[in-house]
Each structure stands twice: as C-alpha cells, then as structure tokens.
Write an enzyme that holds these catalytic residues in place. Structure first.
Site, PDB file in Angstrom:
ATOM      1  N   LYS A  78      20.547  95.180  95.198  1.00 54.56           N
ATOM      2  CA  LYS A  78      21.427  93.761  95.368  1.00 54.56           C
ATOM      3  C   LYS A  78      22.850  94.202  95.763  1.00 54.56           C
ATOM      4  CE  LYS A  78      21.779  89.474  92.735  1.00 54.56           C
ATOM      5  NZ  LYS A  78      21.630  88.874  91.091  1.00 54.56           N
ATOM      6  N   SER A 153      19.192  84.574  91.427  1.00 49.88           N
ATOM      7  CA  SER A 153      20.049  85.008  92.652  1.00 49.88           C
ATOM      8  C   SER A 153      19.404  86.303  93.166  1.00 49.88           C
ATOM      9  CB  SER A 153      21.377  85.203  91.829  1.00 49.88           C
ATOM     10  OG  SER A 153      21.557  86.260  91.011  1.00 49.88           O
ATOM     11  N   SER A 177      18.091  85.621  86.927  1.00 53.82           N
ATOM     12  CA  SER A 177      18.273  85.888  88.444  1.00 53.82           C
ATOM     13  C   SER A 177      17.314  87.225  88.872  1.00 53.82           C
ATOM     14  CB  SER A 177      19.822  86.656  88.621  1.00 53.82           C
ATOM     15  OG  SER A 177      20.472  85.104  88.599  1.00 53.82           O
TER      16      SER A 177
END
Lengths: 489, 97
Positions: A78, A153, A177
């Site tokens: 990420k 997310s 997330s």
C-alpha cells in the site's frame, strides 16, 4: 510448470516451484508485469508500477543469494508504507514526489525473506475512506464489477490480489481498511493485534489504532505473510515484546470444541444476502465441531461514534506535520514572507475533501470547550468496549460477525454522504478500538454475484486461533477459489 | 442539529491551518453537524469513574538502549524539503524584525 499462469498462484504454491527451479523468479515477475500492463488501466489497483525498477530489484535479490520464505515472490504494498528510494505518497497530493529515505520494518522483513517489493497499491488519501475513491490519483474499481468500489482504504491491495495483479499484499487497518476491502473483493484480509506488527515506516493515520496486515488469496498465505512481518521492533515503542508462534505450522490443528460466540449486533443497514451468507457460514463452523453460543457485546453499538472521535482527533494531530516545510508540497505565500500564509496555502491545496473533513472534525473535538464532551468521553467508552471483548473472550475463543453490513456499493453512491460511508465500517471498527486481531474470509456471494466476507475475532495475540478456524472453514468451502472475469480497459 | 455554524468551521479550519471559503463553509458545517449529531449518542453512555483508554497495550516508558548508532544521512533528508538553503530547511520569516 502448472496449468495456471504463475501470477494466479498463491505464495505457498509458488515457493516450492521457485526453490526447486521449476519456475524462475524472472518468469514469475514478467508474467505478473504483463498481467498488470493488461488490466491495471481498467481497475486502477496500482497508482503506478516501475517495471524496470522491479527487474533491477529482483536482480539484486538473486545476487544476494537469499533463499528465504518469500524467495523471488513479488509482494504488493500500500502507498502508505515507506520503501527506501521509492515514491510513498498516501495517495495524497501533499506528498507528491516524496521518496522515502528508509524502509519500513515490514518492508525490511519482506526483503530479508527474498521478496520483491511492488510499491504503490492505491488507497484512500491517508487511509481516510472505505471505498478507495478518495485517492488523489483516481479511484480503484472492484474486479467483480467495475461499476462498484473495491472497499477501502486498502482497496488497491485488495483489488490487486483479487484480480491476480498481485501474489499477496500488505495493507493497513485503522477501522477496517484491510478487512472491508478483503470482504468486497473475495480475498483474505487480516488485521493483527495492536502491537503485533511494527508500525515503523507506516505513515500514521491514528497511532493508537493503525496496524499493518496481509491481504492474500487464501488463509495459508495470510499465515505465511504474518509469520514474516510479526514480531517486536525496537524502532516502534508500541510494538509488543511478545513471542511470534509459527502460524503456518498451527494451521491444521483441530478446531473441534472451539467455542464460537455469536453476538447480537446492531441491525441497521444489514443486507439480507449478507445475513444469509453469514448464517450459512456459522452452520459450517458448527459442522466442523465448533460450539456456537449467543453472546452479548455491550457498548459495541457505540463503536462508530467512539471511532470517529478518537481516529479524527489522532489524525488531525498526525497530519499537522504536512505544512510545506520538511517534505512534499509547498505553496508559497504571494509575498513569500508569511509563514502562516504558506501553511494555509499548502494545506488547503494539498489535502483532498475527506482529509480536510477529518482534520476539521478532529480539531473540533480536541478544541477548548469540547474536549471533555467528545474526546474524553470517547476514550472512556473505548474502555467499556475493550472490557466487553475481555468478557466475551473469557467465555469463547472466537467471535463471529459479518465483515461489512453490505456487499460492494456503487462508485459515487456514498461520496456525498460522509456519515453513510462511515457506517460501512460498523462491524470492523470495534476490533481496532479494543486492539484485538480479526480476519475477513470469503463466505459467499450476494444475489448480484458480489462477494461477502465473514469476520472472525480473537483475544489479543491469538492470531493462531483465527487462522486455524479460518483455515478449517476454507478447507470445507470453495468461495475463496472463485475468481472474477476481468474486463479490458 | 445546527451546532456547527459556518463561522465555527472557518475558525476551526484556521486552527488546523486550512482555508475553507464560500459554499464549502456551509456544506462542511452541515456535514460536520450531521456527524457530530450522530456521535453525540455517546452522551447517553454512563461513564462516571471509567478510566479513559488512550492506548490498549500495557506498555509505558518504552526506551531503546542509549547507544550511538548511524542516523539517516542528513543530506538525503534535507533534500526532501521543498525549499533549502545549503544544509538547512528554508522557511519564511518566523519573527518580524
């Protein structure tokens, strides 16, 4: 060579092939790069991919002679994890061009096991969101339906794993997330116990809630990656000095007699399809020998309120550092002489709408006159939520609930209604507030063929229990084997 | 409802060193109002005598051994800054002459 393309395989399938030389790390990387080149345009799972840098990285890994647990395996990360020399931007304009001067501890651990680090999975800006629509670099789309969100997310990580644009990935989870996008994309997502994995080099959102964890194609891979990234790190003062068990070795231990608690949950907004899938999954757990009982989790209904005070308060403080001085964007004042004006211009230009909203909310609840009514109150309710879990885990080994009240929603559907967006985290948030580990695993499909996730939670540092029951469930079902049919860009 | 006015948004935005103007002020006031109205449900929970939790782990005063070790290269770190003057970060004047 197996019949399936290398990029479609799992870490545990690839590792023996790579170690024995039946497949070369270069063949694997090229297959993955070709797949990304073919499909990333349509799904936006990665912000960008530097193919030559990855080839060079692999060359150096092979030259080092390391043949670890991730030998030659690309692991996607990420965009909020620092990778030395690479852009790390949290999908924000305010960090555009920032090249991390060091590796996050998790990145270092992956490298030591022979992995090739594949940066820049897309995300909501600073991890503020549940849909990956709040990225300054464009939304990620769900591989099961391009008109829908992948969750967030860590939506880029989840979509990449689901679409075989990644072998395995790391995300971060502050209120769901990792788990909610895993649920929306039919992959496995694990949020470890707070303190289990070092946060050193994870760009902070809410420091008392953030944890890094794996998103993978199956439970065995999650155990594999967790074994690599877990453990004490002197560079993170909130990292726990607790021994790391061999999660892979314990996967096949019996689940017969495990006590599973089924809490009464807030009913607002749960889709009938989700209820049906989770009820069926609980029956599977019973057939596997788990003893299911109803439990109470008092105060869990107040998780959302507590979270949106604690998390925004911490975020407003953590994001104060983006002011145009040390790194990232600077918008100078017109006369170039005013410091405050430079701060104002930089932050106004650099943060997106949701980041601004959360910074404002956090600043408001911390400000003079409101602190006791909001922040102090929320920290007290957090104590009550934590105690609820302590009581639950004195009676049972695992708590089961849905990961998300709905399957993937449509792009744009909740963007204009922040509160509705926040409510999609209703079942995931309590694990972060209490600091307990939780996993989301595929458990079925809605009538419109969208994935549904089952969430398992355990007492702190009992990830091996989560993984063991999740593995037994996975062995008894086929949901995790389904793959989406991708569209061309 | 109606607790957060556009003036309050403007004030809080300034505290957070951001500028919010025009239509965004009214829109944000309404959104923050809705969110705060929702989170105020917490007021119904009895919390007298309950210790606040700021952190879930029972760790306090964690320190590393006080031993020298290499730091990040100052040149690399300063090079990240948007404005520099030699080995220093450059910022607008902080104090008036």
């Amino acid at each position: 060579m197996p019949a399936r393309a290398p990029s479609a395989l799992t870490i545990h399938e690839l590792h023996p092939l790579l170690i024995s030389g039946q497949l070369s790390p270069a063949e694997l990387l090229e297959d993955l790069l070709a797949r990304i080149a073919g499909h990333n345009g349509a799904y936006g799972a990665y912000i960008d991919v530097a193919a030559d840098q990855l080839r060079e990285q692999l060359r150096r890994q092979l030259a080092s002679g390391r043949r670890g647990r991730l030998f030659g395996i690309p692991i996607t990360v990420k965009d909020n994890l620092c990778v030395a020399g690479e852009q790390t931007t949290c999908a924000s304009k305010i960090l555009a061009g920032f090249r991390a001067p060091y590796d996050a501890t998790v990145i270092e651990r992956l490298r030591q096991e022979g992995a090739v680090i594949v940066p820049r999975a897309n995300m909501d800006e600073f991890a503020f969101g549940s849909s990956t629509e709040n990225s300054a670099y464009g939304a990620t789309r769900n591989p099961w339906d391009r008109q829908r969100v992948p969750g967030g997310s860590s939506g880029g990580s989840a979509a990449a794993v689901a679409a075989d644009l990644a072998i395995g990935a790391l995300g971060s989870d502050t209120g769901g997330s990792i788990r909610q996008p895993a649920s929306f994309c039919n992959v496995v997502g694990l949020k470890p116990t707070y303190g289990r994995v070092s946060r050193y080099g994870l760009i902070a959102f809410a420091s008392s809630l953030d944890q890094i964890g794996p998103l993978t194609k199956d439970v065995r891979d999650a155990a594999h990656l967790l074994s690599v990234i877990a453990g004490h790190d002197p560079m993170d003062s909130t990292s726990a000095p607790v021994e790391v068990p061999d999660y892979v070795a314990q996967l096949e231990a019996p689940v017969n007699g495990l006590r599973v608690g089924l809490p009464r949950l807030p009913e607002e907004g749960i889709e009938p399809d989700v209820r049906r899938c989770v009820e069926a999954a609980v029956q599977v757990l019973q057939r596997l020998g788990a003893a299911v009982e109803r439990i109470e989790l008092p105060f869990i209904d107040h998780s959302i309120e507590t979270y949106y005070i604690v998390a925004t308060a911490e975020a407003s403080s953590n994001l104060a550092r983006y002011a145009g001085v040390h790194y990232g964007l600077r918008e100078p004042a017109e006369d170039r002489s005013s410091l405050i004006e430079m701060y104002l211009r930089t932050r106004t230009a650099g943060f997106g709408a949701e980041a601004k909203r959360r910074i404002l909310l956090g600043t408001y609840v911390l400000s003079h006159g409101y602190y006791d009514a909001y922040y102090l109150k929320a920290m007290q309710v957090r104590t009550l939520i934590k105690r609820s879990f302590e009581q639950a885990f004195s009676r049972c080994d695992i708590v089961v609930m849905p990961t998300s009240p709905t399957a993937a929603f449509r792009l744009g559907e909740r963007l204009t209604d922040p509160l509705q967006m926040y409510l999609s985290d209703i079942y995931t948030i309590s694990a972060n507030l209490a600091g307990v580990p939780a996993i989301s695993i595929p458990c079925g499909f809605s009538s419109s063929q969208l994935p549904v996730g089952l969430q398992l939670l355990a007492a702190p540092f009992r990830e091996e229990l989560l993984l063991r029951l999740a593995y037994a469930y996975e062995q008894a079902t086929e949901w995790h084997r389904r793959r989406p049919a991708l569209e061309q860009a | 409802m109606g607790v957060v006015t556009p003036e309050i948004v403007k004030h809080v935005a300034h505290l957070a060193r951001m500028r919010v103007e025009g239509e965004a002020l009214t829109q944000l006031a309404a959104q923050l109002d809705e969110i705060l109205d929702y989170v105020r449900k917490l007021q119904a929970v009895a919390t007298d005598g309950i210790e606040p939790t700021s952190h879930v782990l029972p760790l306090t005063n964690v320190q590393r051994p006080d031993a020298p070790r290499p730091s990040l290269d100052p040149g690399t770190v300063v090079a990240l800054a948007p404005a520099r003057s030699g080995p220093f970060l450059s910022v607008p004047k902080v104090l008036e002459a």
